[in-house]
Design an enzyme around this catalytic site. Structure first.
Site, PDB file in Angstrom:
ATOM      1  N   GLU A 142      -4.778   7.888  -2.950  1.00 55.26           N
ATOM      2  CA  GLU A 142      -5.289   6.626  -2.417  1.00 55.26           C
ATOM      3  C   GLU A 142      -5.583   5.650  -3.565  1.00 55.26           C
ATOM      4  O   GLU A 142      -5.482   4.430  -3.386  1.00 55.26           O
ATOM      5  CB  GLU A 142      -6.541   6.930  -1.585  1.00 55.26           C
ATOM      6  CG  GLU A 142      -6.817   5.995  -0.453  1.00 55.26           C
ATOM      7  CD  GLU A 142      -5.701   5.900   0.594  1.00 55.26           C
ATOM      8  OE1 GLU A 142      -5.602   4.837   1.224  1.00 55.26           O
ATOM      9  OE2 GLU A 142      -4.927   6.889   0.792  1.00 55.26           O
ATOM     10  N   HIS A 180       1.735   4.540  -2.789  1.00 53.93           N
ATOM     11  CA  HIS A 180       1.865   5.995  -2.553  1.00 53.93           C
ATOM     12  C   HIS A 180       3.239   6.476  -3.002  1.00 53.93           C
ATOM     13  O   HIS A 180       3.378   7.529  -3.622  1.00 53.93           O
ATOM     14  CB  HIS A 180       1.712   6.295  -1.055  1.00 53.93           C
ATOM     15  CG  HIS A 180       0.287   6.290  -0.554  1.00 53.93           C
ATOM     16  ND1 HIS A 180      -0.698   7.064  -1.103  1.00 53.93           N
ATOM     17  CD2 HIS A 180      -0.299   5.613   0.473  1.00 53.93           C
ATOM     18  CE1 HIS A 180      -1.837   6.878  -0.442  1.00 53.93           C
ATOM     19  NE2 HIS A 180      -1.625   5.987   0.517  1.00 53.93           N
ATOM     20  N   HIS A 190       0.837  -1.210   0.000  1.00 56.02           N
ATOM     21  CA  HIS A 190       0.000   0.000   0.000  1.00 56.02           C
ATOM     22  C   HIS A 190       0.872   1.261   0.000  1.00 56.02           C
ATOM     23  O   HIS A 190       0.720   2.142  -0.845  1.00 56.02           O
ATOM     24  CB  HIS A 190      -0.899  -0.022   1.241  1.00 56.02           C
ATOM     25  CG  HIS A 190      -1.824   1.149   1.367  1.00 56.02           C
ATOM     26  ND1 HIS A 190      -3.135   1.106   0.963  1.00 56.02           N
ATOM     27  CD2 HIS A 190      -1.631   2.399   1.849  1.00 56.02           C
ATOM     28  CE1 HIS A 190      -3.713   2.277   1.194  1.00 56.02           C
ATOM     29  NE2 HIS A 190      -2.817   3.091   1.742  1.00 56.02           N
ATOM     30  N   GLU A 191       1.807   1.305   0.941  1.00 52.84           N
ATOM     31  CA  GLU A 191       2.646   2.508   1.039  1.00 52.84           C
ATOM     32  C   GLU A 191       3.548   2.632  -0.195  1.00 52.84           C
ATOM     33  O   GLU A 191       3.847   3.737  -0.642  1.00 52.84           O
ATOM     34  CB  GLU A 191       3.464   2.483   2.324  1.00 52.84           C
ATOM     35  CG  GLU A 191       2.644   2.402   3.623  1.00 52.84           C
ATOM     36  CD  GLU A 191       1.572   3.465   3.767  1.00 52.84           C
ATOM     37  OE1 GLU A 191       1.747   4.565   3.202  1.00 52.84           O
ATOM     38  OE2 GLU A 191       0.538   3.199   4.426  1.00 52.84           O
TER      39      GLU A 191
END
Lengths: 506, 506
Positions: free
Chosen positions: B300, B274, B270-271
């Protein structure tokens, strides 16, 4: 404005200045520990900006005005006599920094910062290519910039003294010479005696020790010596250092070398000594420019005291060796504590300062001090440095480098224009032993406590006697306040003579 | 001054502003990762100072003057039509930030920052004591401050729209409602179908997995997905996050939970999503305020795309599972890839948003969006929140918290006054699937590439198609530019319906 309001405003500016400096210190710490490779340039820009802002604030016209209004001038830096002593000391520090900075024209500051950057880069290349000639113009430029700086400060003929003053306020080259000359003689005499008896062999020190286990042991050392991990940390970097990011955030680094297990141990203890100092300032100096070390020499006295006087003593390993041996039992099963202590105190003239033992270390410094003086008196020109360096090495240490990389190019200091810095290392040895004598007079059982792994008494004595002053006093004042004496060679020389005649048995 | 000089000056101010923001980001990163416990207060002071200085610079009267002179006004933020498009986009962003800040009186900014600090502290205590009542006055204060802020911005009746605009520029509550209503229906329908067939049991997911090995696997994932460790790093923190310390320094964090091996995997991915976005801005936007994500929702979309659409797909684990299974062979010997993929995609209505699966996640968001609207329309008062929260949970997810700590008090956002933030999470799901459809149209073999552990094509498409715009466009403009369509529910809903009918076999 009333005096209180003037002081309050000055304290606000100072504390914001300190906060910015601490933020900049974090940027630097991160650069040495965790920064991704490609971010180096951006980081330099961030740091430059932050330091510029901090600088602007502490040498702003407002600070000049506040200092004057409080009676602080270059001649009378401590300001009005009616002020409390603490505030007068505060004014002295702020005035000193202000004068030092304000006298340098902004153009000069900018162009020297740029030249220093180029010079450091040139030094790195020169060292790795063993090409001193390529570094000469930068070195000459660094000398000339330092000369110019001293000129702006109004040093007159005493250029080198003005440079010394940056690192060791109040001391002069003549004073240092008065200490280094007898020190040189005694060290050379001791070295000769050591050379005349059978040498120590300690092959177990250069065997391979797992770096992970070394790391775990350094963490153990933090607790063993009483380093408060809620107020600091240990990380890894190419060159060990200590940095202060706040009154409650003092960080040290070490490095782990597989074939040199004691390297990480002694650099951890060394940096811890610096950190104890930075962590020990009293609450009333917290967050102010008085909550700093007095000088490089006094700082180094603390790191060397812990590293050498305590950390390389038989008493210290009496308490620690069982644990250490157990952790590395594969390597140390057959090594007695006595052999280990003899091994870590082996004396051997070598080429590289940072690898030198306790006896030869100061000779490396004396050499650099002599050369710096000659560079600034004009007796020696930069291009002739290698020849003189090598000749002095032969004379002082009986050995001579085969390359300039192992000789005159080994240290970063000159490439940054940090002339006058080296003496502090040896002065630290002298201060350290004077403090140590006094400490032992006040705490007669210090050595026994060390053997039992009890360091609280020593830490507290240092804190309550030394650190309590922050940078309120000059180094000589502090030494006199603590020990009632002037800087002297004897305690250090006698310490070495006794210790090494024991170890080498003469 | 000539136009070029005005622009140049504005760029200097902007780039210094960005550098200060990056320095502040390092202070924050360090606070979450390595800061010694006792240094928390000092760090807050350092951060406050640094952010204050950054803020002062970007909303200085000089910036206002430069913007005006370049023709940028609140009505015409992009300035003179004769300027290059890139500069006009730059002016738009600077004008938006300037207007947003300058319209808030300094006293208001100070007092709200203070109130936010107190409110966050009160929330921490309230959550840990499960005492909503103690938090009510703070929540009411946060609502009132947000209302006031929107008033200063001249939002008129559209208070909540003004708050949404902070996180998702250009969107309105009505638009979101137009998306969330059909989304809610389709999610609930899907959830009911899933509930009507046999559930998935995956006890191997909650067994103990060595955290050190989890860490090593996360490091392996960085390489596997193509995260450039020369331009970023992975560390550990209590709550995973991504932060940008420079164009070449984007850092992510994760956390390792012994009894939840996939937690660290999916938060790392997830990170990383980003981070790919933050690392992918083109050179021309480097170090400027245009070198940023468009909005929270678009950001997101990237993290969720990588985490869910890619990271939880069968294709992804086709490539990765053999390696993963081998590393944890003690636990996974008997677990087939098919069972593992089913396990990590298990759907189960739960109380906590951040633990929710792909199907129920958006329902948690819709609930918050509904309540936020009611709070700002006045239909709901803070003290009545728990009752409404629990009732809506029952209706949307068929479950109800036993404590407010597991209910209305679970998220930090409202305690910081960050109303209007939540919708971005669900909008990110919608954007993400629209981008993903377009990507698959442009790269027909994307799925096959994933199965082979080949991500360069996907990374490059995202970079050249999406990231290349930095924050030059508004979210809706960017979506239209990339996909030629408006924000819509279908791609996301269809993706879920297809994926979960496969997994659950209906």
């Amino acid at each position: 404005m009333k005096t209180e309001a003037l002081l309050e405003r000055l304290h606000v500016i100072d504390s914001e200045y300190r906060r910015l400096e601490h933020a900049a210190a974090l940027l630097q710490w991160d650069q040495e520990t965790y920064l991704p490779r490609d971010a180096v340039e951006e980081r330099a820009e961030q740091l430059g900006l932050l330091e510029g802002i901090a600088h602007e604030r502490i040498v702003s016209p407002e600070v000049g005005k506040l200092l004057s209004e409080l009676g602080s001038t270059s001649e009378n830096p401590r300001g009005d006599e009616s002020l409390p002593a603490l505030e007068r000391d505060f004014l002295r520090i702020l005035r000193r920094n202000y004068d030092r900075q304000i006298k340098l024209p902004p153009d000069f500051v900018r162009s020297s910062a740029r030249a220093e950057g180029l010079s450091q880069a040139a030094w790195i290349a020169a060292r790795s290519n063993d090409d001193f000639t390529a570094f000469v113009p930068h070195l000459a430029e660094m000398v000339s910039i330092s000369r110019k700086k001293a000129e702006y400060w109004g040093a007159g003929g005493a250029v080198y003294d003005a440079l010394l003053d940056i690192y060791e306020p109040g001391i002069t080259a003549r004073e240092i010479e008065g200490l280094f000359e007898p020190l040189k003689l005694r060290l050379k005499t001791l070295l000769n005696r050591i050379g005349s008896v059978p040498q120590i062999h300690a092959p177990f020190l250069s065997e391979a020790y797992d770096c992970g286990a070394q790391h775990t042991f350094s963490m153990y050392l933090l607790d063993y010596l009483g380093f408060d991990q809620n107020r600091g940390r240990l990380d890894t970097s190419a060159h060990p250092f200590t940095t202060t990011l706040g009154a409650d955030d003092v960080r040290i680094t070490t490095r782990f070398i597989e074939n040199n297990v004691v390297s990480s141990i002694f650099s951890t203890i060394h940096e811890m000594g610096h950190a104890f100092y930075e962590m020990g300032f009293p609450a009333e100096l917290r967050g102010t420019s008085l909550g700093e070390g007095v000088s490089m020499g006094i700082h180094e006295s603390q790191s060397r005291l812990w590293e050498n006087v305590i950390g390389r003593s038989a008493s210290f390993w009496q308490g620690l060796y069982p644990e250490f041996r157990q952790r590395f039992s594969g390597r140390l099963k057959a090594v007695s504590m006595e052999d280990f202590v003899r091994g870590i105190n082996r004396v051997e003239p070598s080429l590289i300062r940072i690898e030198a033992d306790e006896v030869t270390y100061s000779l490396h410094i004396i050499l650099r001090f002599e050369l710096e003086q000659q560079l600034f008196s004009g007796a020696l020109s930069p291009e002739d440095l290698p020849k003189t360096w090598n000749a002095r090495m032969r004379d002082l240490l009986g050995t001579e480098p085969q390359t300039n990389a192992d000789g005159v190019l080994q240290d970063v200091h000159w490439s940054m224009g940090a002339f006058g810095y080296f003496p502090s290392y040896a002065l630290g040895n002298l201060y350290g032993l004077q403090f140590w004598r006094k400490l032992n007079a006040d705490i007669p059982h210090a050595e026994a406590a060390i053997a039992q792994g009890e360091f609280a008494g020593i830490r507290e004595w240092l804190r309550d006697t030394l650190y309590v002053w922050g940078s309120r006093l000059e180094p000589a004042e502090l030494l006199f306040k603590v020990c009632g004496e002037k800087l002297s060679v004897d305690p250090f020389a006698e310490y070495l003579e006794r210790k090494y005649s024991d170890i080498y048995g003469f």
